[in-house]
Every structure is written in C-alpha cells, then in structure tokens.
Design a protein around this motif. Structure first.
Motif, short mmCIF file in Angstrom:
data_model
loop_
_atom_site.label_atom_id
_atom_site.label_comp_id
_atom_site.label_asym_id
_atom_site.label_seq_id
_atom_site.Cartn_x
_atom_site.Cartn_y
_atom_site.Cartn_z
N LYS A 314 0.88 -1.06 -0.07
CA LYS A 314 0.40 -0.06 0.15
C LYS A 314 1.09 1.37 0.12
O LYS A 314 1.50 1.38 0.68
CB LYS A 314 -1.35 -0.19 1.26
CG LYS A 314 -2.01 1.04 1.20
CD LYS A 314 -2.86 1.10 2.32
CE LYS A 314 -2.54 1.05 4.15
NZ LYS A 314 -3.32 0.90 5.21
N SER A 337 -1.29 -0.75 -3.68
CA SER A 337 -2.66 -0.16 -3.32
C SER A 337 -2.36 0.66 -3.26
O SER A 337 -2.04 1.82 -2.25
CB SER A 337 -2.60 -1.28 -2.36
OG SER A 337 -4.02 -0.82 -1.57
N CYS A 339 -3.97 4.60 -2.17
CA CYS A 339 -4.90 4.81 -1.33
C CYS A 339 -5.61 6.34 -1.01
O CYS A 339 -4.04 6.72 -1.16
CB CYS A 339 -4.97 3.72 -0.31
SG CYS A 339 -4.03 4.23 1.27
N GLY A 356 -6.54 -0.74 -9.72
CA GLY A 356 -6.89 -1.27 -8.40
C GLY A 356 -6.90 0.32 -7.96
O GLY A 356 -7.02 0.63 -6.58
N GLN A 358 -8.62 3.70 -6.11
CA GLN A 358 -9.90 3.37 -5.18
C GLN A 358 -11.00 4.35 -4.80
O GLN A 358 -12.12 3.91 -4.12
CB GLN A 358 -8.84 2.72 -3.73
CG GLN A 358 -8.02 1.54 -3.80
CD GLN A 358 -7.27 0.99 -2.82
OE1 GLN A 358 -8.06 2.31 -1.46
NE2 GLN A 358 -6.38 0.43 -2.78
N SER A 379 -11.34 -1.26 -10.21
CA SER A 379 -11.49 0.03 -10.22
C SER A 379 -13.20 -0.08 -8.84
O SER A 379 -13.55 -0.25 -9.30
CB SER A 379 -11.33 1.29 -10.91
OG SER A 379 -12.57 1.60 -11.36
N HIS A 380 -12.45 1.62 -8.29
CA HIS A 380 -14.39 1.68 -7.41
C HIS A 380 -14.78 2.58 -7.77
O HIS A 380 -15.61 3.19 -7.59
CB HIS A 380 -13.94 1.85 -6.01
CG HIS A 380 -12.75 0.63 -4.97
ND1 HIS A 380 -12.95 1.19 -3.97
CD2 HIS A 380 -12.80 -0.03 -5.34
CE1 HIS A 380 -12.82 0.01 -3.37
NE2 HIS A 380 -12.31 -1.28 -4.40
#
Length: 388
Positions: A314, A337, A339, A356, A358, A379-380
């Motif tokens: 991360k 990751s 974030c 990914g 976020q 992806s979000h």
C-alpha cells in the motif's frame, strides 16, 4: 557470458531447432525482471494452455510439479540472476523423463550451485565472424566493399567481438559515406567509457529529439510489452527506426530491448537529477516513486511514472502529489494499492493504466482529452462526471 555476447540469441536458436521434439515448450525471457508468481503462471500457460491463477510461490510449485511431472518439456530460463528463481521455476525432478531445462545467466556461480549437466560459456566472435556480422548490418551483405574494408576492420575492433555492439554500430553507419565513417570512428578515440558503452551512447546521441524521447519511454516503461500496446503512444515510424538501427527487436509481437540499451536509457534519465527524483523526466524505481507520491515532490519535469514494487504493498498518496506534474503523460501502476484522495490529475495525460483505483470518481478538473489509453481494472469508479 557477459551482456551483449549473444546468450539469448543462442538460446532462441536452440529452442526453435528442438522445441518440436517435446510435448510442450516454454521460453521465459528476462527472468530477473519478472515476479516469481507471474513467471510460474506464464510457464503453466505455455506448457498446459491453461490460464491458471497462482496465489503464491509455494502454491505455484505444487501446481507445476503435479501437472508437469509426467510431461516431457523444454524450458528455457533466460537471464537468471538469483538462485531462488531456479528453485521456484525448475526444481529437481519436477518434469517428466527426457525433459530439458536451459538457463542463460551472467553469473556462473548460480550454475555451480545446481547439478548442471553441461555449462557452455559464450565466447566473443573472432575477427572473421565479427566482420561478417558487422557487414550484414552495415552493407546488407556478408563482406564490406573493398574501399570500406579498413574502416570496417577498425569498427569491429571497437565492438570487441560483442554481437550487440556489432549490430548497432553497423546499423548506425549503414548508408553513410566514407568521410562520415571516419568522423564517427574518430569520435570513439580517447573517451572514458568501455567500447560497448561508447557505441550505445553515440547511437542514442544520433537520434533526433522526438526519437530520443520515445527511446527513453520504451527503456523505462515499455520494454517487453506487445507492439500493439506500445503503438498507442509511440508512432510506428519511430518503432521502425529503432528496429532499423538495432535498438529494439520485435519478436512474437513483443518489443524487446537489450538490457544494456535499457540501462543506457535509465542512466540518461538518472543523470538529469542524480539527487532529486522529482526533477527527473521519468520515474520507475520504486523508492523514488514512493517518495514523490507520498511527499508530493514531483515537478513539471516528470513526463512518466511507473509504479512497480518488489512486492505488492500500500502507498498512501499525498492529495496534491500530481499538482506540479503538469507535463505528466504516462502513469502506470502495476502492483501497488494506491490509497488516499487525489485533488488533481494533469490534463496532458495520454496513458493511464491504474489497476485497483480506489476512489469512486476522478478529480473534477480532469477531462482526459488527450488519452490514448485508459485502463482502470478492478477500480471503484462509479461515475465519470465531466470526463470527456
């Protein structure tokens, strides 16, 4: 054998000659650059024709030994530099009777730690072999014209019997007159580099500004990628120029660049600002990338970033990390990751490959008018408001 001496070329020739004698065959290039899990997945895909997903290295070993222990296979591991690569890709008695594993490496000690049946050290080309290879690239024939013979002999002395150097120097001089040959070869005298470094550097120096930019993009980000993928951002005319000058090759629709050339490109970028990554044009080394993204030390000089960590982890982004990167055109995230919020993305971005992602939306300022690649797997994102 040393870099540029032809280990990979010989291994490919062997593979092409004998692969049909086995139930399955797999050539794994650039082993030292790949993750072990990805390499195991590729091996299984090539030998079984099945796209299996592996959770970790130990699981991969179990699947390989179970599925391949009765199968006669040919496996070539190219450019191995760690013992663990051999231990996790080709252990003892993993494959069926009659199987063969061929390894190329610069480090002979690796081979001494395993029960290797035969070790072959690739030698430099002798003068006659070097002259013939050089001539094919400089003159498109097996020997030089008589009025170029002495110059050709002088050129191959600089190449020092290394096939890569002979190909690049010959391609660089092809189609030029005797005076330019003399000027070029005179330029190699008295410089504080090895012969191969001089040849590579001068081939790069001879490119025009745009070609240099695309060469650095390939060296830092796109080496080993499929040609169709790279053509979205590197114009075909430059791909053809690099092939013509032996700076890249295209095999199996993939763009390949020798390590020595890729390292030249990365060294050129590093020298732009040895002590401050944020002032360089391209970032790929994970420690530099983490520093710039977490501390928001990027500048307008940055044109491309690739996030590729030794192990997936991360990274907490600074919300303003992209604010000063107004010339950022390429952003690739392989395995981090990422974030945290981001308040800004540069509108000049042409290439976003962000696995990914976020957040549920892109920054409101971002329009994406220049994008040629937009990939956000897993992806979000729920909305692309204002995205044009």
């Amino acid at each position: 054998g040393t870099s540029g001496i032809g280990k990979t070329t010989i291994a490919k020739a062997i593979w092409n000659e004998i692969a049909h004698k086995f139930e399955g065959s797999c050539f794994l290039p650039n082993v030292r650059e790949g993750s072990l899990v990805q390499l195991q997945e590729t091996l299984l895909d090539k030998l079984l024709g099945k796209n299996l997903k592996i959770g970790n290295v130990d699981e991969g070993i179990g699947v390989i030994t179970e599925r391949l222990r009765h199968k006669k296979i040919l496996l070539i591991l190219d450019d191995v530099d760690q013992l663990e690569q051999l231990e996790n890709l080709a252990g003892d008695d993993w494959f069926g009777d009659g199987s063969r594993v061929i390894i190329t490496t610069k480090n002979r000690r690796l081979l001494n730690n395993r029960e290797i049946e035969l070790i072959y050290e690739v030698k430099k080309l002798d003068c006659n072999q070097a002259l013939e290879l050089f001539s094919w690239h400089a003159f498109r024939r097996s020997e030089p014209p008589k009025d170029y013979l002495k110059l050709a002999q002088r050129a191959i002395a600089f190449a020092d019997g290394l096939p890569l150097a002979l190909k690049i120097l010959g391609s660089h001089l092809r189609g030029t007159d005797i005076r330019l040959w003399q000027d070029t070869l005179n330029g190699y005298e008295g410089e504080p580099y090895t012969h191969i470094e001089r040849i590579l550097q001068k081939s790069y120096d001879a490119l025009d500004h745009r070609a240099k930019e695309y060469f650095l993009d390939i060296a830092c980000f796109f080496k080993g990628e499929y040609e169709d993928y790279v053509l979205r951002i590197v114009p075909k005319i430059f791909i053809e120029e690099f092939v013509d000058k032996a700076l890249i090759t295209i095999e199996g629709r993939m763009i390949l660049m020798h390590d020595l050339l890729a390292n030249l490109g990365k060294d050129i970028v590093h020298k732009e600002s040895p002590n401050d990554p944020g002032q360089r044009s391209r970032l790929w080394f994970y420690e530099d990338v983490i520093q710039v993204l977490m501390e928001s030390t990027g500048t307008r000089n940055i044109k491309g970033i690739m996030v590729k960590l030794p192990k997936a982890a991360k990274i907490t982004l600074n919300p303003e990390c992209f604010r000063n990167m107004v010339n950022l055109k390429i952003f690739i995230n392989h395995n981090a990751s990422l974030c945290g919020d981001i308040n800004y993305l540069p509108n000049v971005l042409r290439w976003i490959d962000w696995d990914g992602y976020q957040l549920q939306s892109l920054p409101p300022n971002f329009q994406g008018n220049h994008l040629v690649k937009f990939k956000m797997s897993r992806s979000h994102i729920r909305q692309l408001e204002g995205f044009k």
